[in-house]
Design an enzyme around this catalytic site. Structure first.
Site, PDB file in Angstrom:
ATOM      1  N   PHE A 218      40.040  46.182  34.005  1.00  0.00           N
ATOM      2  CA  PHE A 218      40.076  45.076  32.233  1.00  0.00           C
ATOM      3  C   PHE A 218      38.418  44.825  32.213  1.00  0.00           C
ATOM      4  O   PHE A 218      37.887  43.861  32.854  1.00  0.00           O
ATOM      5  CB  PHE A 218      40.808  43.935  32.448  1.00  0.00           C
ATOM      6  CG  PHE A 218      42.391  43.819  32.507  1.00  0.00           C
ATOM      7  CD1 PHE A 218      43.027  44.197  31.490  1.00  0.00           C
ATOM      8  CD2 PHE A 218      42.871  43.548  33.856  1.00  0.00           C
ATOM      9  CE1 PHE A 218      44.493  44.305  31.988  1.00  0.00           C
ATOM     10  CE2 PHE A 218      44.187  43.559  33.964  1.00  0.00           C
ATOM     11  CZ  PHE A 218      45.128  43.632  32.809  1.00  0.00           C
TER      12      PHE A 218
ATOM     13  N   PHE B 143      35.852  42.761  29.725  1.00  0.00           N
ATOM     14  CA  PHE B 143      35.374  41.624  28.781  1.00  0.00           C
ATOM     15  C   PHE B 143      34.309  41.644  28.471  1.00  0.00           C
ATOM     16  O   PHE B 143      32.829  41.709  29.263  1.00  0.00           O
ATOM     17  CB  PHE B 143      35.305  40.209  29.526  1.00  0.00           C
ATOM     18  CG  PHE B 143      37.438  40.409  29.947  1.00  0.00           C
ATOM     19  CD1 PHE B 143      38.591  40.382  29.295  1.00  0.00           C
ATOM     20  CD2 PHE B 143      37.246  40.664  31.737  1.00  0.00           C
ATOM     21  CE1 PHE B 143      39.410  40.100  29.547  1.00  0.00           C
ATOM     22  CE2 PHE B 143      38.628  40.460  31.748  1.00  0.00           C
ATOM     23  CZ  PHE B 143      39.997  40.337  31.451  1.00  0.00           C
TER      24      PHE B 143
END
Ligand SMILES: [Cu+2]
Length: 273
Positions: A167, A169
């Site tokens: 992931f 961000f």
């Protein structure tokens, strides 16, 4: 005068209800509550759990009772009585599950709505402008009113990119790219999520939030973290051989700490640029 079996049934039911209420108040099987919608979600979970326990215990008790009470007596060789067509009983056992299912359905829908799931996404905290033709859906969100911290009003915008097997961000305002999600407690966060390859899912058990991250079809997740701490982010969609290792961390910080982190990292990116 009631027959003894009816009295036993009433007594057992009362004992079960008292035991369920006691268990509900004294045990917590769930992870930390770290977002504004977590208490609402837990309410639903507890109701479903209690319904499940009542059904499980009730049905098991009935089966055990029948096994003992209607056991074949020594010397008995005939078939049982051919009983069929008991209309009131059939109506009863159709009506009870129908009412339970209807109640669970309406109640779940209500919770979904209270969590902001039915909100049209353009209303949600006036988040970044979207093109009308863009298909963005799945706006599970919350308002900050249930939050313990109600002071903050500014919205934190984050863009999540999911890929095999990480992931990422991105904070567009500060030009920050981070492998960990940093969010301030008490401030609503609007996260726009897109996948680079296959379907992933963003799941934070402590937030009671899970949302699919889909290639070519951005999804949005709105939430308000409430409790500072470090919580795991888990990919909840089987996305390939290292799916099990696709994890990250969300760091919920006091607003001042978050500001400090944000400042420090956006400066660094300025230097790098
Ligand atoms: Cu994944």
């Amino acid at each position: 005068m009631l027959p003894p079996t009816a009295i036993y049934t009433i007594l057992i039911s009362i004992a079960l209800i008292i035991a369920s209420i006691w268990a509900n108040d004294n045990f917590n099987f769930l992870p930390d509550v770290a977002s504004a919608n977590a208490p609402i979600y837990d309410e639903l979970f507890k109701v479903l759990f209690v319904i499940g326990i009542i059904l499980f215990v009730g049905i098991t008790a009935l089966v055990v009772y029948s096994l003992i009470q209607f056991r074949r007596k020594p010397g008995e060789t005939e078939d049982g009585l051919p009983i069929e067509d008991n209309l009131p009983l059939e109506i009863l056992w159709t009506a009870i599950p129908a009412i339970v299912v209807l109640f669970v359905g309406l109640y779940s829908y209500d919770i979904y709505e209270r969590m902001g799931g039915m909100q049209s996404l353009s209303d949600a905290h006036g988040q970044h402008s979207m093109h009308a033709e863009e298909r963005i859906w799945g706006g599970i969100g919350t308002t900050s009113k249930e939050s313990a911290y109600t002071k903050a009003s500014s919205l934190v915008n984050v863009e999540l990119t999911a890929m095999q097997f990480a992931f990422l961000f991105n904070y567009p305002e500060g030009g920050i790219i981070s492998g960990e999600l940093h969010v301030p407690a008490g401030q609503p966060v609007s996260m726009r999520m897109e996948s680079k390859d296959v379907i992933h899912a963003f799941w934070v058990p402590e937030f009671r939030l899970k949302q699919d991250v889909i290639p070519g079809q951005p999804t949005v997740l709105n939430f308000t973290p409430t409790k500072p701490g470090r919580y795991p982010i888990i990919c909840a969609e089987l996305c390939g051989p290292y799916h099990g290792g696709m994890r990250s961390t969300v760091v919920v910080e006091e607003p001042e700490e978050y500001q400090a982190w944000f400042k420090e990292n956006s400066k660094q990116s300025e230097v790098e640029l």
